[in-house]
Design an enzyme around this catalytic site. Structure first.
Site, PDB file in Angstrom:
ATOM      1  N   GLY A 228      17.902 -11.238 -18.330  1.00 44.15           N
ATOM      2  CA  GLY A 228      17.237 -10.049 -19.101  1.00 44.15           C
ATOM      3  C   GLY A 228      17.593  -9.322 -20.481  1.00 44.15           C
ATOM      4  CB  ALA A 229      17.420  -5.697 -21.390  1.00 49.87           C
ATOM      5  N   GLY A 231      21.610  -9.913 -21.294  1.00 51.30           N
ATOM      6  CA  GLY A 231      22.409 -10.995 -21.458  1.00 51.30           C
ATOM      7  C   GLY A 231      22.434 -12.077 -20.760  1.00 51.30           C
ATOM      8  N   GLY A 257      12.892 -17.427 -21.122  1.00 51.23           N
ATOM      9  CA  GLY A 257      14.815 -18.029 -20.365  1.00 51.23           C
ATOM     10  C   GLY A 257      14.012 -19.187 -20.313  1.00 51.23           C
ATOM     11  CG  ASP A 258      10.684 -20.905 -19.983  1.00 48.68           C
ATOM     12  OD1 ASP A 258      11.297 -21.173 -18.938  1.00 48.68           O
ATOM     13  OD2 ASP A 258       9.733 -21.102 -19.899  1.00 48.68           O
TER      14      ASP A 258
END
Length: 313
Positions: A228-229, A231, A257-258
């Site tokens: 996520g935030a 990295g 994520g995709d």
């Protein structure tokens, strides 16, 4: 060519709120949109937008309303006729980018339909460089569905079989790591925690890489771990790398994520090294998070800010 499989596609409905979600209250939405979704579809949309040849394999009933959304995505598809209709997922997003999702299980596939989907993946994978198996599995597929698909592709194509990336969770991911020997897995932090039987909520990059090394390279060729935030990490047999995302305004994290996986595969097909593969993965994930709904980023959407990549000891 790149092939994706979405065994459990979804019509993704995204509702944008003007304020934070208030559970139990009545709220008015600021806007809403619908997108053809499912992890493999999302990956295929990003790859196609980048100008690369891609085929998206999916089960789809004749007359399913999902076909209209799929046409708007302008994808090259290989459709397997099934009886049940595609599910609808709901995502609720507030101005801060906080997203609440409700995912339906999808229609059950019969044994014959499961076999037909695997046959379609084998046929579509002829001559492909990458095969991406992505998303949850529908009822009737079985936890080992991806393992069976991988074996069928490798048996049919031998040394010419594509590299195989898997992005799934729960028992399906456990089965893939135990018996499938994928070339790449793409867990997020929660999925890696469940897979390794430990928690990484407050772990630093080095500790997360060590956890991934319990899987790579013994049971998977590489792991792209999205955080996520924070990295992402890339762990391979030859080393581990960590990347920080560029500054963005988060709009919706659905499909980020995709898109990260799409960025990785795009870089890999172009012969990029591990640091550049990770850098493009993070850049694509950040781009997706800055777009509303389940939109797939195009190259013009990629943030231009720096994506520092560090090799871990």
């Amino acid at each position: 060519m790149i092939v994706t499989l979405t065994a459990n596609p979804s019509l993704d409905r995204t509702v944008m709120l003007p304020a934070a979600l208030q559970v139990g209250d009545v709220q008015s939405a600021a806007s809403a949109r619908e997108d053809a979704g499912g992890k493999g579809i999302n990956v295929a949309r990003a790859i196609t937008a980048a100008g690369e040849e891609c085929t998206a394999v999916l089960p789809l009933a004749i007359g399913d309303p999902f076909a209209a959304a799929l046409r708007e995505a302008a994808l090259h598809t290989h459709r397997v006729a099934v009886a049940g209709h595609v599910r609808a997922n709901l995502a609720i997003t507030d101005p801060a980018g906080v997203t609440t999702k409700l995912n339906l299980p999808g229609a059950e596939l019969s044994a014959d339909e499961v076999g037909a989907v695997i046959d379609a993946v084998v046929a579509a994978s002829a001559g492909a460089r990458w095969l991406v198996l992505a998303g949850s599995l529908p009822p009737g597929a079985g936890d080992d569905f991806y393992v069976r698909a991988m074996r069928a592709v490798r048996t049919a194509h031998g040394d010419a079989a594509p590299l195989i990336a898997v992005d799934t969770s729960g028992p399906a991911l456990t089965a893939v790591v135990a018996d499938g020997r994928p070339d790449l897995i793409k867990p997020n932090d929660d999925e890696l925690s469940e897979l390794a039987g430990t928690t990484i909520e407050h772990a630093d990059a080095g500790a997360i890489a060590d956890i991934a090394r319990s899987i790579v390279p013994a049971r998977a060729g590489a792991a792209l771990v999205t955080l996520g935030a924070r990295g992402a990490l890339l762990v391979e047999g030859g080393g581990a790398w960590a990347a920080s995302p560029p500054p963005i305004q988060v709009v919706s994290t659905v499909g980020a994520g995709d898109s990260s996986l799409a960025g990785y595969v795009l870089a890999a097909t172009r012969g990029a090294g591990p640091d550049e593969r990770l850098r493009l993965a993070v850049r694509y994930g950040a781009a997706a998070a800055s777009l509303p709904g389940t939109q797939a980023p195009a190259p013009a959407d990629l943030p231009t800010g720096d994506v520092p990549v560090t090799r871990l000891a």
